[in-house]
Design a protein around this motif. Sequence first.
Motif, mmCIF file in Angstrom:
data_model
loop_
_atom_site.group_PDB
_atom_site.id
_atom_site.type_symbol
_atom_site.label_atom_id
_atom_site.label_comp_id
_atom_site.label_asym_id
_atom_site.label_seq_id
_atom_site.Cartn_x
_atom_site.Cartn_y
_atom_site.Cartn_z
ATOM 1 N N GLY A 1 0.794 -1.217 0.000
ATOM 2 C CA GLY A 1 0.000 0.000 0.000
ATOM 3 C C GLY A 1 0.828 1.269 0.000
ATOM 4 O O GLY A 1 2.041 1.244 0.170
ATOM 5 N N CYS A 2 0.124 2.387 -0.194
ATOM 6 C CA CYS A 2 0.790 3.683 -0.332
ATOM 7 C C CYS A 2 -0.130 4.785 0.154
ATOM 8 O O CYS A 2 -1.323 4.787 -0.165
ATOM 9 N N PRO A 3 0.374 5.746 0.928
ATOM 10 C CA PRO A 3 -0.471 6.831 1.438
ATOM 11 C C PRO A 3 -0.765 7.922 0.410
ATOM 12 O O PRO A 3 -1.602 8.782 0.651
ATOM 13 N N PHE A 4 -0.076 7.905 -0.727
ATOM 14 C CA PHE A 4 -0.205 9.012 -1.669
ATOM 15 C C PHE A 4 -1.540 9.029 -2.407
ATOM 16 O O PHE A 4 -1.997 10.062 -2.879
ATOM 17 N N ASP A 5 -2.162 7.865 -2.588
ATOM 18 C CA ASP A 5 -3.536 7.805 -3.102
ATOM 19 C C ASP A 5 -3.702 8.459 -4.474
ATOM 20 O O ASP A 5 -4.691 9.139 -4.743
ATOM 21 N N LEU B 1 -2.709 0.053 -7.445
ATOM 22 C CA LEU B 1 -2.840 -0.564 -6.131
ATOM 23 C C LEU B 1 -4.267 -0.475 -5.597
ATOM 24 O O LEU B 1 -4.663 -1.271 -4.752
ATOM 25 N N LYS B 2 -5.040 0.500 -6.076
ATOM 26 C CA LYS B 2 -6.435 0.584 -5.664
ATOM 27 C C LYS B 2 -7.196 -0.669 -6.078
ATOM 28 O O LYS B 2 -8.072 -1.156 -5.354
ATOM 29 N N LEU B 3 -6.858 -1.190 -7.263
ATOM 30 C CA LEU B 3 -7.470 -2.430 -7.737
ATOM 31 C C LEU B 3 -6.829 -3.634 -7.058
ATOM 32 O O LEU B 3 -7.530 -4.558 -6.621
ATOM 33 N N THR B 4 -5.508 -3.625 -6.933
ATOM 34 C CA THR B 4 -4.789 -4.747 -6.320
ATOM 35 C C THR B 4 -5.296 -5.032 -4.917
ATOM 36 O O THR B 4 -5.512 -6.196 -4.538
ATOM 37 N N PHE B 5 -5.527 -3.978 -4.129
ATOM 38 C CA PHE B 5 -5.934 -4.129 -2.734
ATOM 39 C C PHE B 5 -7.427 -3.841 -2.529
ATOM 40 O O PHE B 5 -7.859 -3.601 -1.411
ATOM 41 N N ARG B 6 -8.161 -3.846 -3.637
ATOM 42 C CA ARG B 6 -9.632 -3.704 -3.578
ATOM 43 C C ARG B 6 -10.077 -2.479 -2.784
ATOM 44 O O ARG B 6 -10.988 -2.535 -1.953
ATOM 45 N N GLY B 7 -9.410 -1.364 -3.060
ATOM 46 C CA GLY B 7 -9.816 -0.100 -2.469
ATOM 47 C C GLY B 7 -9.247 0.199 -1.099
ATOM 48 O O GLY B 7 -9.437 1.306 -0.571
ATOM 49 N N LYS B 8 -8.524 -0.737 -0.492
ATOM 50 C CA LYS B 8 -7.935 -0.484 0.823
ATOM 51 C C LYS B 8 -6.776 0.495 0.674
ATOM 52 O O LYS B 8 -5.928 0.337 -0.190
#
Length: 300
Positions: free
Chosen positions: A45-49, A55-62
Motif C-alpha cells: 500500500g501507499c499513502p499518496f492515493d 494498487l487501488k485495484l490490487t488491494f480492492r480499495g484499501k
Amino acid sequence: MFNGQIPGRLRLARRLRKSKFVRLFTKTPPGVVCPHFFELILSNGCPFDCLYCYLKLTFRGKKNPVVFTNPWEQVKRELDLVPGGVFSTGELADSLAVIPPLLLPALTYFRQQKDKYILLVTKSINTHILDALEPSEQIIVSFSVNSISAWEKFEKKTPHPHERLRAAERLKKKGWRVRIRIDPIIYETGIDEYKGIAERVRDLDPEVVTIGTLRHYPGLFAYETRAPRNGLKKASDGRMRYSFKVRKEIYERMACWLGFQPALCKETCEMWKSLKWNFNGCNCSLVKPSLSQGAKFCHE
C-alpha cells in the motif's frame, strides 16, 4: 504532503507477513516488453492515493499502508535462495513514502552482495534513511515524476515533481545510483505539459530514464471513479490504453525533449518495432543503457 509522515486519518498497520517476501515478477502478457525482476515485499500500500494507481485495484480499495514486522532472518533466507538479480520494493508499495522496519536490514544486506541489487521506487522525498549511509552500487533509487498539470489533477498528495527531482539531484551528487520514471504520461492533461519535466530530467542526467503512458485495467474504475479515462480503450493485453498512434506520438516527442532514446515501460513489441528503438535496459533491469544522444530524435 506526506513526506513520509502518516496523517492521523491514515493508520499504519503492522503485521506479520504469511506469504513469501521474494517472488519473480512474471505477470507481463505475451507481446509486451518487460524484463523479469524480483519483487521484495517489505510493505503493502501507499499513502499518496494517486487517482490512477493500480494498487487501488490490487488491494480492492484499501488505502492504509501495511508494514511487515517479521524477523529479518526470515526475509534473508528467501533472498539467499536467489543467486542474483534486481529486487524491487516498489511494486506493491511506494518504497520510501513509508519506511518499513525491514528496509534498513535489507539495505545492509544488499550492500554486502555482488550480484544482487535492491531497487527503491518512489514519489517521496523521504530519503533520510539513505542520508545516514554511504552510496552503494547495489542500491538503486528511482524517482517517479509527472507533469505539473498531471500532478495537480491526479497526484495531489505527493510532493511536487520539482521537489522529487531536487531530491534525486541531491542523492546523485552524493554518489547514489539514480533513475527516473516519467510514468504514467496522461494525455488528457496535455502532452506539451511534459516538455519542461523532460528537459529537467535531461539536465539531471540520471543513469536510466524510463517513460510510459497511462495504462490500467478497467476494474480500477470500480474503486476509483475519478481515475483518468479520456481516450482510453481496452487493448489486446486487457489494459485500458491510448491508441497506438497517440502513444507513438508521445514517445517520439518525449525522446525529442530528452535528447535521447528512453526506455519504455510495459509497451508492446509492435511499438518498439514501429519506433525502431532497441531495448537496452529499463528502470527495473540491471543493464545501464547507453544514452543515444542526438537530434535524430527531434522532428519538430
